[in-house]
Design a protein around this motif. Sequence first.
Motif, PDB file in Angstrom:
ATOM      1  N   ILE A   1     -24.768  49.478 -15.394  1.00 40.30           N
ATOM      2  CA  ILE A   1     -24.534  50.091 -16.800  1.00 40.30           C
ATOM      3  C   ILE A   1     -25.046  48.882 -17.673  1.00 40.30           C
ATOM      4  CG2 ILE A   1     -22.404  50.500 -18.275  1.00 40.30           C
ATOM      5  CD1 ILE A   1     -20.994  51.066 -15.679  1.00 40.30           C
ATOM      6  N   PRO A   2     -25.723  49.624 -18.614  1.00 35.72           N
ATOM      7  CA  PRO A   2     -26.461  48.511 -19.743  1.00 35.72           C
ATOM      8  C   PRO A   2     -24.988  47.968 -20.466  1.00 35.72           C
ATOM      9  CG  PRO A   2     -27.589  50.683 -19.725  1.00 35.72           C
ATOM     10  CD  PRO A   2     -26.308  50.697 -18.658  1.00 35.72           C
TER      11      PRO A   2
ATOM     12  N   LEU B   1     -21.419  49.219 -23.056  1.00 31.24           N
ATOM     13  CA  LEU B   1     -19.788  48.687 -22.849  1.00 31.24           C
ATOM     14  C   LEU B   1     -19.396  47.990 -24.250  1.00 31.24           C
ATOM     15  CD1 LEU B   1     -20.503  47.245 -19.423  1.00 31.24           C
ATOM     16  CD2 LEU B   1     -19.292  49.250 -20.107  1.00 31.24           C
ATOM     17  N   GLU B   2     -20.137  47.928 -25.142  1.00 33.21           N
ATOM     18  CA  GLU B   2     -19.633  47.424 -26.522  1.00 33.21           C
ATOM     19  C   GLU B   2     -18.514  48.251 -27.347  1.00 33.21           C
ATOM     20  OE1 GLU B   2     -23.453  46.706 -28.669  1.00 33.21           O
ATOM     21  OE2 GLU B   2     -24.083  44.975 -27.427  1.00 33.21           O
ATOM     22  N   GLY B   3     -17.730  47.647 -27.971  1.00 31.27           N
ATOM     23  CA  GLY B   3     -16.714  47.990 -28.606  1.00 31.27           C
ATOM     24  C   GLY B   3     -15.568  48.822 -27.854  1.00 31.27           C
TER      25      GLY B   3
ATOM     26  N   PRO C   1     -11.161  42.388 -22.197  1.00 31.99           N
ATOM     27  CA  PRO C   1     -11.599  41.128 -22.965  1.00 31.99           C
ATOM     28  C   PRO C   1     -13.170  40.954 -22.775  1.00 31.99           C
ATOM     29  CG  PRO C   1     -10.398  40.528 -20.769  1.00 31.99           C
ATOM     30  CD  PRO C   1     -10.329  42.015 -20.922  1.00 31.99           C
ATOM     31  N   THR C   2     -13.607  41.361 -21.730  1.00 32.71           N
ATOM     32  CA  THR C   2     -15.033  40.962 -21.456  1.00 32.71           C
ATOM     33  C   THR C   2     -15.818  42.394 -20.694  1.00 32.71           C
ATOM     34  OG1 THR C   2     -14.683  40.216 -19.134  1.00 32.71           O
ATOM     35  CG2 THR C   2     -14.624  38.458 -21.078  1.00 32.71           C
ATOM     36  N   LYS C   3     -17.031  42.405 -20.863  1.00 34.17           N
ATOM     37  CA  LYS C   3     -17.935  43.396 -20.244  1.00 34.17           C
ATOM     38  C   LYS C   3     -17.653  43.367 -18.886  1.00 34.17           C
ATOM     39  CE  LYS C   3     -21.538  43.932 -23.892  1.00 34.17           C
ATOM     40  NZ  LYS C   3     -20.989  42.647 -24.820  1.00 34.17           N
ATOM     41  N   GLU C   4     -17.579  42.101 -18.227  1.00 30.09           N
ATOM     42  CA  GLU C   4     -17.442  42.036 -16.723  1.00 30.09           C
ATOM     43  C   GLU C   4     -15.962  42.644 -16.177  1.00 30.09           C
ATOM     44  OE1 GLU C   4     -18.472  41.561 -12.989  1.00 30.09           O
ATOM     45  OE2 GLU C   4     -19.857  41.155 -14.933  1.00 30.09           O
TER      46      GLU C   4
END
Length: 263
Positions: free
Chosen positions: A216-217, A221-223, A228-231
Amino acid sequence: MNNFQLRTVNVTRYVTPLREGGSMPAIAEADDDFLYVLKFRGAGQGPRALIAELIGGEVARILGLRIPELVFAQLDEAFGRTEPDEEIQDLLKASVGLNLALHYLSGAITFDPTVTTVDPKLASQIVWLDCFLTNMDRTCRNTNMLVWHKELWLIDHGASLYFHHSWQNWEEQATRPFFLVKDHVLLPWASELEEVDQEFRAILNGEKINAIIDLIPDVWLEGETNFPTKEAHRKAYAYFLETRLNHSQIFLKEAQHAREILI
């Protein structure tokens, strides 16, 4: 076997819209001279539909089911400026950057259950997959399967993983039955679910699930405000799928029950 990598192509030409559903996909040509069905991140459900498409498609591929090659499709800022349709032009502007596309199966026809019968093993595999992914979109009204060179191909997994549109009670949803299986177009033929469950659980594991999630780019995952994080966001997808796999008997029994009522 899947090597857990997707090619990236640059979209060079918008060919024609496919006005099906709300996502307005299109047939487009890329710089490798192939045609693709392009799914836009600027469409109604945004990147979440692309994430579901990516996860669903690659899980299907790992399990040995036929799915057109998925690629990341880069859309340039200048692309579509000459598009006369204002709605399409807005969609293209909102989708600049990384999108997802499926290889276009030229000459394929939509699967029709009244014309084509499906082998019980294959039907059971596809029903299992859709229960696992909570894919509500494989019904008689919209089968999302194509017959190409006399073989059945799966397309369009964007309606899978519907929990991620709100992320409410998502841990709990991982262990819920998939009640919508009662509407699955292949359920009448799915007589080998137990055998398929054993086979697929032997193929799919946490390592493979995580390898798919890693595809997944970051930009998709933004927004997201639920994590709390993309991870942490990625780990939630992995947790959901691993938990669902470990509790497959729950959705398996529901599918068998729905099939008993049906036949």
